[in-house]
Design a protein around this motif. Structure first.
Motif, PDB file in Angstrom:
ATOM      1  N   ASP A 162       0.520   4.141  -2.768  1.00  0.00           N
ATOM      2  CA  ASP A 162       0.231   5.509  -2.348  1.00  0.00           C
ATOM      3  C   ASP A 162       1.300   6.474  -2.863  1.00  0.00           C
ATOM      4  N   GLU A 214      -5.806  13.316  -2.702  1.00  0.00           N
ATOM      5  CA  GLU A 214      -5.370  13.256  -1.305  1.00  0.00           C
ATOM      6  C   GLU A 214      -6.520  13.240  -0.307  1.00  0.00           C
ATOM      7  N   ARG A 223      -5.209   5.322  -2.037  1.00  0.00           N
ATOM      8  CA  ARG A 223      -4.434   5.969  -0.987  1.00  0.00           C
ATOM      9  C   ARG A 223      -4.276   5.054   0.220  1.00  0.00           C
ATOM     10  N   SER A 224      -3.115   5.147   0.823  1.00  0.00           N
ATOM     11  CA  SER A 224      -2.787   4.325   1.983  1.00  0.00           C
ATOM     12  C   SER A 224      -3.541   4.803   3.212  1.00  0.00           C
ATOM     13  N   GLY A 276      -6.141   1.731  -0.078  1.00  0.00           N
ATOM     14  CA  GLY A 276      -4.901   1.160  -0.604  1.00  0.00           C
ATOM     15  C   GLY A 276      -4.531  -0.172   0.029  1.00  0.00           C
ATOM     16  N   GLU A 296       0.814  -1.216   0.000  1.00  0.00           N
ATOM     17  CA  GLU A 296       0.000   0.000   0.000  1.00  0.00           C
ATOM     18  C   GLU A 296       0.849   1.269   0.000  1.00  0.00           C
ATOM     19  N   SER A 316       0.589   9.524  -5.485  1.00  0.00           N
ATOM     20  CA  SER A 316       0.925  10.893  -5.089  1.00  0.00           C
ATOM     21  C   SER A 316       1.745  11.615  -6.155  1.00  0.00           C
TER      22      SER A 316
END
Length: 183
Positions: free
Chosen positions: A13, A83, A116-117, A152, A9, A17
């Protein structure tokens, strides 16, 4: 079924990003492929690869779902790579709830996917800002049969059940060699 985690993850992520625009399309493609391999008997599956289209990002109809990732029946999917995953999930939930007729929603699932993590954004906690609290709040509203978030951590877990797909994805985002090249 044995699992093989090729990407974690945090790697996912980090890539998202740094590659937000590419991620918007590639994550939709990944979800489409995961649903295809997870539910080969699905009677309907649609995940348009063009971003910013009206309506849901995906729709699936299957009699047999897949272990906590794809629910049985009809599901509507929203995917966000930004985000502020919680904000995007809330916006997508409200918009989709407003346009899908109540009788359809009551027999369908709402799935929000973010690569996303959970370690960096929208953690899976019962805190006010957590995924679990967000999901429970929407379940309590009784507007959909099922409400689920795949972050994630869950996405890389799901991917680990399909190593060939995990390898394809890792090659795409990490620039790894697939092992199938010659020379």
């Amino acid at each position: 079924m044995p699992k093989l985690q090729i990407i974690n993850e945090h790697q996912l992520d980090d890539w998202v990003s740094k590659n937000d625009r590419e991620a918007q399309t590639l994550i939709v493609e990944l979800i489409s492929k995961l649903v295809s391999v997870s539910c080969p008997t699905a009677t309907h599956q649609s995940f348009p690869l063009h971003v910013n289209q009206p309506g849901s990002d995906g729709e699936v109809m299957t009699e047999f779902g897949y272990k906590g990732f794809v629910p049985d029946g009809r599901s509507f999917w929203e995917i966000g790579t930004g985000e502020k995953a919680g904000n995007k999930a809330t916006k997508d939930y409200r918009e989709l709830t407003a346009v899908i007729p109540e009788d359809v929603r009551k027999e369908s699932s709402f799935i929000f996917v973010t690569p996303r993590s959970s370690a960096h954004d929208w953690q899976n906690t019962w805190k006010e800002e957590g995924v679990s609290k967000w999901t429970k709040t929407r379940e309590d509203q009784n507007e959909w049969s099922v409400v689920k978030v795949i972050n994630g951590a869950l996405l890389t877990d799901w991917l680990s059940y399909f190593p060939a797909l995990g390898q394809w994805f890792a090659c795409r985002i990490l620039g790894l060699r697939s092992g199938f090249e010659t020379g």
